[in-house]
Design an enzyme around this catalytic site. Structure first.
Site, PDB file in Angstrom:
ATOM      1  N   SER A   7     -11.713   0.463   0.957  1.00  0.00           N
ATOM      2  CA  SER A   7     -12.700   0.311  -0.132  1.00  0.00           C
ATOM      3  C   SER A   7     -14.041  -0.181   0.384  1.00  0.00           C
ATOM      4  O   SER A   7     -14.104  -1.191   1.099  1.00  0.00           O
ATOM      5  CB  SER A   7     -12.193  -0.689  -1.178  1.00  0.00           C
ATOM      6  OG  SER A   7     -11.060  -0.171  -1.819  1.00  0.00           O
ATOM      7  N   ASP A  62       3.567  -1.194   1.529  1.00  0.00           N
ATOM      8  CA  ASP A  62       2.368  -1.648   2.243  1.00  0.00           C
ATOM      9  C   ASP A  62       2.529  -3.129   2.615  1.00  0.00           C
ATOM     10  O   ASP A  62       2.916  -3.946   1.760  1.00  0.00           O
ATOM     11  CB  ASP A  62       1.163  -1.455   1.293  1.00  0.00           C
ATOM     12  CG  ASP A  62      -0.170  -1.655   1.971  1.00  0.00           C
ATOM     13  OD1 ASP A  62      -0.250  -1.448   3.199  1.00  0.00           O
ATOM     14  OD2 ASP A  62      -1.143  -1.995   1.255  1.00  0.00           O
TER      15      ASP A  62
END
Ligand code: 13P
Length: 277
Positions: free
Chosen positions: A208, A82
């Site tokens: 999130s 990532d």
């Protein structure tokens, strides 16, 4: 089922109007939780790590572990870097056995990002590895303050995807990394316009705390990979604190202490996987 690249997971997900969850792990238990949740939901998954872990001198061991989890899983799993911060990190991740990488040049001027991402994409593809790029930087909530989040445009997304050859593209439509201090304003209409302009699957960073109905709408608009780190790791951590609180100074072997937090993380991840699919 097997270790796969993003190319076995995302184009079909985009076509079917669903997304594959990409979850940032940091250790054995969080990696295991991602695999257990994906198997419980009979869903493919992407297991990924923060780029800073690439600087750990023992990163190769974590790479082997993630790869083994993927190879032995009953579902398809991609092992992904990532936010790869440099060409060297991309090369290192590929050496460590990752099946997929991200090169994130989103803080560079557009032309430089394009040139660097193209170079990383060529290297990844020569090694049978998929690659994600990013334009229109998705910021950290903690550094945002009152600043507006710069959004991507369909034109730059199309040019970037065509000229770099990336397999997936992260674009900015209003999300940010970490918990939000106020409800985010996500531009779903822009997501649709970018989908119409770009044929590669899109990636939503900053999963999130993003409202679930917005996530669903964005998935319908071509976002086939949704990244979640903070909320799933926080669920795990909160449970670790709770379990430690119960010890009252007594010793419990670490593997036993980790059972409940791992179960908590699995439960949380199963809910997210259901939402994305
Ligand atoms: P969150 O920590 O906001 O879930 O973002 C995760 C992410 O996008 C990783 O690249």
């Amino acid at each position: 089922m097997a270790l796969v690249t993003l190319n076995e997971l995302l184009p079909v997900a985009r076509e079917q109007g669903r997304a594959v969850g990409a979850f940032n792990i940091a250790n054995y238990e969080t990696a295991k939780a991602v695999i257990m949740a994906a198997e419980a939901e009979d869903s493919p998954v992407i297991i990924q790590i923060y780029q800073r872990l690439m600087d750990d001198p023992h990163i190769a061991a974590l790479g082997v572990m993630m790869r083994k989890f993927a190879e032995d899983a009953s579902v398809d799993v991609a092992v992904h870097l990532d936010h790869g911060a440099s060409y060297e990190q991309v090369v290192k991740a590929i050496d460590c056995g990752f099946s997929s990488v991200m090169y994130d040049g989103s803080q560079l001027p557009f032309e430089e990002n394009l040139a660097q991402t193209k170079k990383a994409a060529e290297y990844a593809h020569q090694h049978g590895v998929s690659i994600e790029g990013e334009i229109g930087h998705v910021p950290l909530n903690s550094t945002l303050g009152d600043a507006m989040i710069p959004l991507s445009t369909p034109e730059e997304a199309a040019r970037f995807a065509n000229e770099t050859g990336v397999d997936a593209l992260a674009v900015s439509i209003g999300t940010a990394h970490g918990y939000y201090s106020k409800t985010p304003v996500i531009d779903v209409a822009l997501a649709g316009k970018i989908k119409a302009a770009v044929s590669v699957p899109l990636v939503l960073h900053g999963g999130s705390g993003t409202p679930h109905d917005t996530v669903k709408a964005v998935i319908k608009n071509g976002f086939a990979k949704v990244n979640v780190a903070t909320e799933f790791q926080h669920a795990f951590e909160t449970s670790v604190y709770e379990e430690m609180g119960k010890l009252n100074g007594k010793f419990v072997p670490l593997d036993k202490l980790m059972i409940v937090p791992t179960e908590v993380a699995v439960k949380h991840l199963c809910q997210l996987i259901k939402l994305f699919s």
